[in-house]
Write an enzyme that holds these catalytic residues in place. Structure first.
Site, PDB file in Angstrom:
ATOM      1  N   GLY A 202      19.455  13.794 -50.872  1.00 51.55           N
ATOM      2  CA  GLY A 202      19.564  15.199 -50.333  1.00 51.55           C
ATOM      3  C   GLY A 202      20.164  15.158 -48.950  1.00 51.55           C
ATOM      4  O   GLY A 202      20.900  16.073 -48.463  1.00 51.55           O
TER       5      GLY A 202
ATOM      6  N   THR B 213      22.252  16.581 -57.685  1.00 50.87           N
ATOM      7  CA  THR B 213      21.187  15.599 -57.648  1.00 50.87           C
ATOM      8  C   THR B 213      21.595  14.358 -56.762  1.00 50.87           C
ATOM      9  O   THR B 213      22.337  13.705 -57.181  1.00 50.87           O
ATOM     10  CB  THR B 213      20.595  15.099 -58.899  1.00 50.87           C
ATOM     11  OG1 THR B 213      19.447  14.448 -58.878  1.00 50.87           O
ATOM     12  CG2 THR B 213      21.610  14.795 -60.039  1.00 50.87           C
TER      13      THR B 213
ATOM     14  N   GLY C  14      15.106  19.017 -48.944  1.00 48.13           N
ATOM     15  CA  GLY C  14      16.309  18.601 -49.220  1.00 48.13           C
ATOM     16  C   GLY C  14      17.352  19.543 -49.404  1.00 48.13           C
ATOM     17  O   GLY C  14      17.372  20.539 -49.188  1.00 48.13           O
ATOM     18  N   ASP C  15      18.467  18.938 -50.445  1.00 51.52           N
ATOM     19  CA  ASP C  15      19.557  19.815 -50.453  1.00 51.52           C
ATOM     20  C   ASP C  15      19.327  20.912 -51.726  1.00 51.52           C
ATOM     21  O   ASP C  15      20.121  22.060 -51.642  1.00 51.52           O
ATOM     22  CB  ASP C  15      20.941  18.961 -51.005  1.00 51.52           C
ATOM     23  CG  ASP C  15      20.350  18.210 -52.210  1.00 51.52           C
ATOM     24  OD1 ASP C  15      19.254  17.549 -52.156  1.00 51.52           O
ATOM     25  OD2 ASP C  15      21.289  18.380 -53.248  1.00 51.52           O
TER      26      ASP C  15
ATOM     27  N   THR D 114      15.370  15.158 -59.801  1.00 47.64           N
ATOM     28  CA  THR D 114      15.896  16.478 -59.874  1.00 47.64           C
ATOM     29  C   THR D 114      16.276  17.076 -61.345  1.00 47.64           C
ATOM     30  O   THR D 114      16.800  16.459 -61.986  1.00 47.64           O
ATOM     31  CB  THR D 114      16.748  17.070 -58.857  1.00 47.64           C
ATOM     32  OG1 THR D 114      16.013  16.529 -57.605  1.00 47.64           O
ATOM     33  CG2 THR D 114      17.035  18.375 -58.580  1.00 47.64           C
TER      34      THR D 114
HETATM   35  N1  ASP Z   1      18.402  15.780 -54.106  1.00 46.17           N
HETATM   36  C1  ASP Z   1      16.926  15.973 -54.172  1.00 46.17           C
HETATM   37  C2  ASP Z   1      16.503  15.726 -52.856  1.00 46.17           C
HETATM   38  O1  ASP Z   1      16.920  15.207 -51.861  1.00 46.17           O
HETATM   39  C3  ASP Z   1      16.437  14.690 -54.982  1.00 46.17           C
HETATM   40  C4  ASP Z   1      16.938  14.499 -56.072  1.00 46.17           C
HETATM   41  O2  ASP Z   1      18.111  15.005 -56.601  1.00 46.17           O
HETATM   42  O3  ASP Z   1      16.305  13.801 -56.994  1.00 46.17           O
HETATM   43  O4  ASP Z   1      15.257  16.435 -52.503  1.00 46.17           O
END
Ligand code: ASP
Length: 348
Positions: free
Chosen positions: A267, A264, A243-244, A213
């Site tokens: 999530g 990141t 996701g988050d 991310t």
């Molecule tokens: N946080 C992101 C998700 O869970 C993934 C990431 O940060 O790479 O969608």
């Protein structure tokens, strides 16, 4: 001749005095960006790959810094930096977004303005080249905070966005990651001799498949904080999974006088542990420094919970924290009057 010389001398003198005065008066500003956290092992990253990541991060942080240096606002600095990372296949956002289990791309993004406490987010978009720009448009031009899927894309058309074909986001390396991830899921399911739910079996995946991310946080000369995050989510995620990153308070948060955070990581943990909001709450209600607040959430609370990842966080004075509990996190920081710092691991 003499008069001419004297007026020239006076002009130079005045310019010098004026610029010193302006420099002394310029309020502090700063910016931090990330390009994902995970099992980024030194052994697996070639010199050439390292160089490519570092150069792109440097380009993005400098683009955001330039906006701030010219007196631009923190929201514009955040989107300028994120656009560069979204347009690079190196990162899991925009071009280079990871694949869902069924072989498509579904992207999430959000942005928050610490000055107005306005926010905008999009989830599960499939045809938007720069999802962070659409999140900004949702914030600025709609009555809502979050739009998803086809509704978000129909809104995009009313905002003069053009939709790109899903093939725009395809990259060979991400496709290979999907094949690899699917093989691991299958092996895990067979190994356990159980009919595991697809989502449960995702836990068997290496962290590598989850992260990448991008995000940015900034403090501008007017004292306004902003944060933004953009992602393709997790490789082999179930279609429809969100996701988050687009969830305000989980992956993104900004509040003037307090802090701005972009996250990141895994999530599902960042949503349940309300990571970005929790860090800012510690600053706001417990008067903790940004370094301490971010460290407590990432390196204590999340580790205890089993959640992996990291954040970039900035406070009202432009102090920056970039803790992560994974092997590495692509990141860069730059404070007013200083050079950019680009890092991948704890020590460099
Ligand atoms: N946080 C992101 C998700 O869970 C993934 C990431 O940060 O790479 O969608």
């Amino acid at each position: 001749m003499n008069i001419k010389f004297n007026s020239l001398y006076l002009a130079v003198l005045l310019a010098a005095v004026f610029s010193t005065h302006v420099a002394a008066q310029t309020p502090p500003f700063s910016i931090a960006i990330h390009g994902g956290a995970g099992t980024i092992s030194k052994a697996n990253l070639t010199e050439a790959q390292q160089k490519a990541y570092r150069e792109k991060l440097k380009q993005a942080i400098d683009a955001g810094y330039k906006v701030l240096e010219k007196g631009g606002d923190s929201l514009s600095a955040v989107t300028a930096a994120i656009n560069i990372l979204e347009n690079s296949p190196l990162f899991n956002a925009g071009l280079g977004a990871v694949y869902t289990y069924d072989g498509s791309h579904e992207m999430d993004a959000s942005i928050m303005d610490g000055n107005t406490m306005n926010a905008g987010a999009v989830a599960g978009v499939k045809h938007i080249k720069n999802p962070i720009d659409l999140a900004r448009s949702v914030m600025d031009n709609s009555a809502h905070v979050m739009l998803s899927g086809s509704g978000a894309e129909e809104f995009a058309l009313t905002q003069q966005f053009s939709l790109v074909p899903t093939s725009y986001f395809d990259t060979e390396s991400r496709y290979n990651q999907l094949l690899d991830a699917k093989a691991k899921i299958k092996a895990a399911e067979q190994g356990n001799n159980a009919n595991l739910e697809h989502q449960a079996s995702l836990d068997y995946l290496d962290l590598d498949y989850k992260f990448g991310t991008v995000g940015a946080v900034a403090l501008d000369q007017q004292g306004n904080l902003a944060a933004g995050t953009s992602t393709g989510g997790m490789t082999a995620k179930r279609f429809g999974r969100i996701g988050d990153s687009p969830v305000i308070g989980a992956g993104t948060y900004a509040e003037n006088g307090v802090c701005a955070v972009s996250a990141t990581g895994h999530g599902e943990y960042f949503i349940r542990y309300h990571v970005a909001g929790d860090i800012c709450a510690k600053v706001k209600y417990q008067q903790k420094s940004i370094i301490q607040a971010a460290d407590e959430v990432i390196n204590q609370r999340l580790i205890t919970a089993g959640g992996t990842g990291g954040v970039i966080a900035i406070d009202q004075r432009g102090n920056i924290a970039t803790p992560f509990n994974t092997e590495g996190m692509y990141r860069a920081t730059r404070k007013s009057g200083e050079q950019a710092q680009v890092m991948i691991w704890q020590d460099n």
